[in-house]
Write an enzyme that holds these catalytic residues in place. Structure first.
Site, PDB file in Angstrom:
ATOM      1  N   ARG A  82      43.476  60.702  36.091  1.00 19.52           N
ATOM      2  CA  ARG A  82      45.432  60.336  35.152  1.00 19.52           C
ATOM      3  C   ARG A  82      46.431  60.004  36.419  1.00 19.52           C
ATOM      4  O   ARG A  82      47.156  59.400  36.535  1.00 19.52           O
ATOM      5  CB  ARG A  82      45.055  60.941  34.402  1.00 19.52           C
ATOM      6  CG  ARG A  82      44.567  61.826  33.179  1.00 19.52           C
ATOM      7  CD  ARG A  82      45.265  61.844  32.127  1.00 19.52           C
ATOM      8  NE  ARG A  82      44.809  62.346  30.866  1.00 19.52           N
ATOM      9  CZ  ARG A  82      44.061  63.183  30.974  1.00 19.52           C
ATOM     10  NH1 ARG A  82      44.325  64.557  31.348  1.00 19.52           N
ATOM     11  NH2 ARG A  82      42.976  63.475  29.649  1.00 19.52           N
ATOM     12  N   LYS A 104      50.988  46.615  42.054  1.00 24.51           N
ATOM     13  CA  LYS A 104      50.026  46.080  41.166  1.00 24.51           C
ATOM     14  C   LYS A 104      48.435  46.517  41.256  1.00 24.51           C
ATOM     15  O   LYS A 104      48.210  45.593  42.214  1.00 24.51           O
ATOM     16  CB  LYS A 104      50.209  43.919  41.301  1.00 24.51           C
ATOM     17  CG  LYS A 104      51.104  44.031  39.879  1.00 24.51           C
ATOM     18  CD  LYS A 104      51.301  42.490  39.457  1.00 24.51           C
ATOM     19  CE  LYS A 104      52.146  41.753  38.967  1.00 24.51           C
ATOM     20  NZ  LYS A 104      51.837  40.335  38.632  1.00 24.51           N
ATOM     21  N   GLU A 146      51.870  32.548  50.797  1.00 21.60           N
ATOM     22  CA  GLU A 146      52.548  33.566  49.779  1.00 21.60           C
ATOM     23  C   GLU A 146      53.827  34.147  50.530  1.00 21.60           C
ATOM     24  O   GLU A 146      55.219  33.923  49.714  1.00 21.60           O
ATOM     25  CB  GLU A 146      52.288  34.593  49.422  1.00 21.60           C
ATOM     26  CG  GLU A 146      50.817  35.081  48.624  1.00 21.60           C
ATOM     27  CD  GLU A 146      51.146  34.957  46.975  1.00 21.60           C
ATOM     28  OE1 GLU A 146      52.287  35.213  47.279  1.00 21.60           O
ATOM     29  OE2 GLU A 146      49.873  34.494  46.528  1.00 21.60           O
ATOM     30  N   LYS A 188      59.854  40.690  48.391  1.00 17.67           N
ATOM     31  CA  LYS A 188      59.474  41.091  47.003  1.00 17.67           C
ATOM     32  C   LYS A 188      59.393  42.388  46.879  1.00 17.67           C
ATOM     33  O   LYS A 188      59.856  42.937  45.534  1.00 17.67           O
ATOM     34  CB  LYS A 188      57.334  41.088  47.659  1.00 17.67           C
ATOM     35  CG  LYS A 188      56.708  41.566  46.949  1.00 17.67           C
ATOM     36  CD  LYS A 188      55.570  41.259  46.741  1.00 17.67           C
ATOM     37  CE  LYS A 188      54.630  41.480  45.297  1.00 17.67           C
ATOM     38  NZ  LYS A 188      53.458  41.838  45.416  1.00 17.67           N
ATOM     39  N   GLU A 198      57.318  43.218  35.075  1.00 13.74           N
ATOM     40  CA  GLU A 198      57.229  42.594  34.858  1.00 13.74           C
ATOM     41  C   GLU A 198      57.980  42.363  33.793  1.00 13.74           C
ATOM     42  O   GLU A 198      57.189  41.498  32.638  1.00 13.74           O
ATOM     43  CB  GLU A 198      55.599  41.808  34.722  1.00 13.74           C
ATOM     44  CG  GLU A 198      54.493  41.865  36.078  1.00 13.74           C
ATOM     45  CD  GLU A 198      53.907  41.123  36.032  1.00 13.74           C
ATOM     46  OE1 GLU A 198      52.613  41.592  35.225  1.00 13.74           O
ATOM     47  OE2 GLU A 198      53.750  39.951  36.455  1.00 13.74           O
ATOM     48  N   ARG A 202      60.455  39.798  38.092  1.00 11.64           N
ATOM     49  CA  ARG A 202      59.594  39.565  39.087  1.00 11.64           C
ATOM     50  C   ARG A 202      58.510  38.559  37.577  1.00 11.64           C
ATOM     51  O   ARG A 202      57.790  38.502  38.938  1.00 11.64           O
ATOM     52  CB  ARG A 202      58.029  41.041  38.321  1.00 11.64           C
ATOM     53  CG  ARG A 202      57.964  40.773  38.978  1.00 11.64           C
ATOM     54  CD  ARG A 202      56.753  42.757  39.263  1.00 11.64           C
ATOM     55  NE  ARG A 202      55.897  42.872  40.175  1.00 11.64           N
ATOM     56  CZ  ARG A 202      54.796  43.853  40.579  1.00 11.64           C
ATOM     57  NH1 ARG A 202      55.648  44.910  39.958  1.00 11.64           N
ATOM     58  NH2 ARG A 202      53.778  44.154  41.062  1.00 11.64           N
ATOM     59  N   ASN A 206      55.225  34.744  40.456  1.00 15.67           N
ATOM     60  CA  ASN A 206      53.934  33.853  40.359  1.00 15.67           C
ATOM     61  C   ASN A 206      54.179  32.414  40.580  1.00 15.67           C
ATOM     62  O   ASN A 206      53.785  31.631  39.765  1.00 15.67           O
ATOM     63  CB  ASN A 206      53.970  34.207  38.556  1.00 15.67           C
ATOM     64  CG  ASN A 206      53.654  35.569  38.766  1.00 15.67           C
ATOM     65  OD1 ASN A 206      52.599  35.508  39.359  1.00 15.67           O
ATOM     66  ND2 ASN A 206      54.211  36.409  36.879  1.00 15.67           N
ATOM     67  N   HIS A 209      51.437  30.218  40.316  1.00 20.56           N
ATOM     68  CA  HIS A 209      50.253  30.548  40.233  1.00 20.56           C
ATOM     69  C   HIS A 209      49.229  30.235  38.966  1.00 20.56           C
ATOM     70  O   HIS A 209      48.644  30.712  38.907  1.00 20.56           O
ATOM     71  CB  HIS A 209      50.943  32.497  39.422  1.00 20.56           C
ATOM     72  CG  HIS A 209      50.670  32.995  41.192  1.00 20.56           C
ATOM     73  ND1 HIS A 209      51.498  32.325  42.642  1.00 20.56           N
ATOM     74  CD2 HIS A 209      50.184  34.170  41.511  1.00 20.56           C
ATOM     75  CE1 HIS A 209      51.594  33.202  43.646  1.00 20.56           C
ATOM     76  NE2 HIS A 209      50.916  34.198  42.603  1.00 20.56           N
ATOM     77  N   HIS A 213      46.282  29.634  39.071  1.00 23.30           N
ATOM     78  CA  HIS A 213      44.794  29.720  38.521  1.00 23.30           C
ATOM     79  C   HIS A 213      43.928  29.466  38.115  1.00 23.30           C
ATOM     80  O   HIS A 213      42.796  29.974  38.087  1.00 23.30           O
ATOM     81  CB  HIS A 213      45.662  31.402  37.679  1.00 23.30           C
ATOM     82  CG  HIS A 213      46.696  32.337  37.983  1.00 23.30           C
ATOM     83  ND1 HIS A 213      47.187  33.172  37.336  1.00 23.30           N
ATOM     84  CD2 HIS A 213      45.646  32.970  39.314  1.00 23.30           C
ATOM     85  CE1 HIS A 213      47.499  34.773  37.919  1.00 23.30           C
ATOM     86  NE2 HIS A 213      46.356  34.392  39.606  1.00 23.30           N
ATOM     87  N   HIS A 226      42.862  32.309  46.841  1.00 28.58           N
ATOM     88  CA  HIS A 226      43.723  32.643  46.581  1.00 28.58           C
ATOM     89  C   HIS A 226      44.665  32.378  46.837  1.00 28.58           C
ATOM     90  O   HIS A 226      45.316  30.819  46.098  1.00 28.58           O
ATOM     91  CB  HIS A 226      44.057  34.388  45.744  1.00 28.58           C
ATOM     92  CG  HIS A 226      45.335  33.806  45.225  1.00 28.58           C
ATOM     93  ND1 HIS A 226      45.697  33.604  43.899  1.00 28.58           N
ATOM     94  CD2 HIS A 226      46.497  34.801  45.551  1.00 28.58           C
ATOM     95  CE1 HIS A 226      46.905  34.649  42.988  1.00 28.58           C
ATOM     96  NE2 HIS A 226      47.634  34.928  43.874  1.00 28.58           N
TER      97      HIS A 226
END
Lengths: 333, 333
Positions: A82, A104, A146, A188, A198, A202, A206, A209, A213, A226
């Site tokens: 956990r 993330k 980025e 960032k 998010e 945030r 993206n 993106h 994606h 990417h």
């Protein structure tokens, strides 16, 4: 310490020596390299070792590698017993300027990238630009995607600096790389500090993106890096922003020029707009099936918005190969 | 809505009808029943459906079932797209008084129970004691183990009430059950609110669990129900507290009498103390290999402590079958 088969022979011995001075026990877990291994099966190898060696909640996971290793080690740390602490030691530019900062973590599911994950902040990020010397050639521009993104969405002064530094960055100049890593982490971290989960702000990270994606998903992950997909996606998002009457023509052109100068693609694969749209809708940023886009009102001034199909389809026709770059006689699919 | 094959025919139709009035789309995911299925493989069936039906981050997972379903649905909610909301609808007494409250979610690893998990709070817990009518007979006493535990560790007044209510609780009296569920949730939520991540205080909820986990691990999970092992473990922990000169003899005897009156075992399997100790060391509450115990200075006054082997081994000999309950000629293993 969790690393992969490519990075281990380069940097693991030095890091293990360093960790051994501070830790009672250091175990090295070497995973196979590549996005294809960002899976539960590979993740479970981490748990197998931790449990076999009886690491308890006071253990610390150290991620040595690129974004895949950081995401997997971070997710392992998020859910092992956990939650245990972890440290990021990113060895790619993309990981140094982007994925190692912000907490993330995730693994992929056969039905989608990063679908299983957690927000789990590293206790520390150590970015040593000397590790970039061993990067494969395509990885440096992919990381720069980025870097320039942070300029586009948040800081035109930083964009000016990065644009001037691009030749030095591509030549792996240590001072320029350190400036870029520090500047991008600052931007960032500032965004994430305001919106870790998010809820809103945030999302600006993206930028490029949603298009990116779609390209990655349509080609199959790994065909384009990417950062390459995001680079092209930012050109597409800037084009869409311009068509909505927001971004001035010269600023949209500057986005394209900077992306090209970073040696990244500026034209997407030649698919129909419908296919792009369908690929976008499985993007996890989508809410209730309708994709949102991060667009620009001006450079440095992002805005998240849904858009009508008409301008979106115009952009998709104008910024993909089918528009003008495909050989005569080739048919769309 | 995530449920299992046993609970689905009993309560799923009513809950689906109710949810359908509030939600745009309701999907039912029915998993196999039992602790053996608290695995990644089963968990992944949840992700398969969520992704196949394109549920995004705004979905809500509803757990209808006992602790296994709650733990799995909760963990699925914790990591699906890095976290979505969930609601607990516990249908066993154990889940109503214990596992549904507090935000602990997990799956098992072949090397240990609950080794992969997260802290993820439900938005809501709905405990309807009418669902307890369909419980298998052993499950009610197993749930009462956690109810009496809350009295032992936190509130002697509550212990008095529960002790007086035991016959009514075992007879499934709705008013007594409601008092016990409400009282236990109040106590547990109070502890968790002060220490969500188990920095310190929350450890007291593990009273009886270090011994209990050893019994469960040694027998193979599922032979004794968790509550049965914890019931016996509390008797052992009270005995150890007494041997350390903390808990008065009459209070240790009361722990044993209450556990027995709840129809739970008060004597552990006949293993050597060394085997018990070895089974305890993989317990995830262990720090650096040495087990800690939740002990009692008095009823309602818990204290977490490591102990010497000598009193621990005395307790393990006095409260397990080998002490006096085994047939002549039987040998320890």
């Amino acid at each position: 310490m969790i690393t992969n088969e490519t990075v281990a022979p380069l940097y693991a011995p030095a890091l293990v020596r360093s960790l051994a001075r501070a830790a009672a026990v250091v175990e090295t877990i070497t995973l196979p390299d590549g996005e294809a291994h960002k899976s539960w099966t590979t993740l479970n190898r981490i748990f197998d070792v931790l449990l076999d060696k009886r690491f308890d909640r006071r253990c610390l996971l150290v991620a040595l590698g690129g974004g895949v290793i950081g995401d997997m080690a971070g997710f392992a740390a998020a859910v092992y017993q956990r939650g245990v602490d972890f440290v990021q030691v990113p060895t790619t530019l993309l990981a140094q300027v982007d994925s190692s900062v912000g907490g993330k973590t995730a693994i992929n599911h056969p039905a989608g990238k990063n679908m299983i994950g957690a927000f789990h902040q590293p206790r520390l990020v150590i970015a040593d630009v000397a590790t970039l010397a061993t990067l494969p050639p395509r990885e440096l521009p992919a990381g720069l995607a980025e870097v320039v993104k942070h300029g586009f969405i948040a800081d035109v002064g930083y964009l000016d600096q990065v644009e001037a530094d691009l030749p030095a960055l591509l030549a792996q100049d240590a001072a320029a790389l350190t400036r870029a890593v520090a500047g991008s982490c600052r931007i960032k971290a500032g965004v994430v500090a305001q919106d870790e989960r998010e809820g809103g702000l945030r999302a600006i990270l993206n930028f490029g993106h949603t298009f990116g994606h779609a390209i990655e998903a349509g080609l199959g992950y790994g065909q384009w890096l990417h950062g390459e997909a995001v680079g092209c996606g930012m050109v597409m998002a800037a084009d869409l922003s311009r068509r909505l009457g927001w971004l001035p023509d010269d600023e949209a052109a500057r986005v394209r020029d900077v992306v090209r100068a970073a040696r990244l693609p500026v034209t997407g694969p030649g698919w129909t707009p419908e296919r792009y749209l369908s690929l976008m809708e499985v993007d996890k940023k989508a809410e209730q099936g309708t994709p949102k886009f991060v667009l620009l009102e001006r450079l440095g001034r992002p805005r998240v918005s849904r858009v009508d199909e008409a301008p979106l389809f115009e952009t998709l026709r104008a910024t993909t190969e089918q528009a003008d770059a495909r050989p005569a006689g080739a048919t769309g699919q």
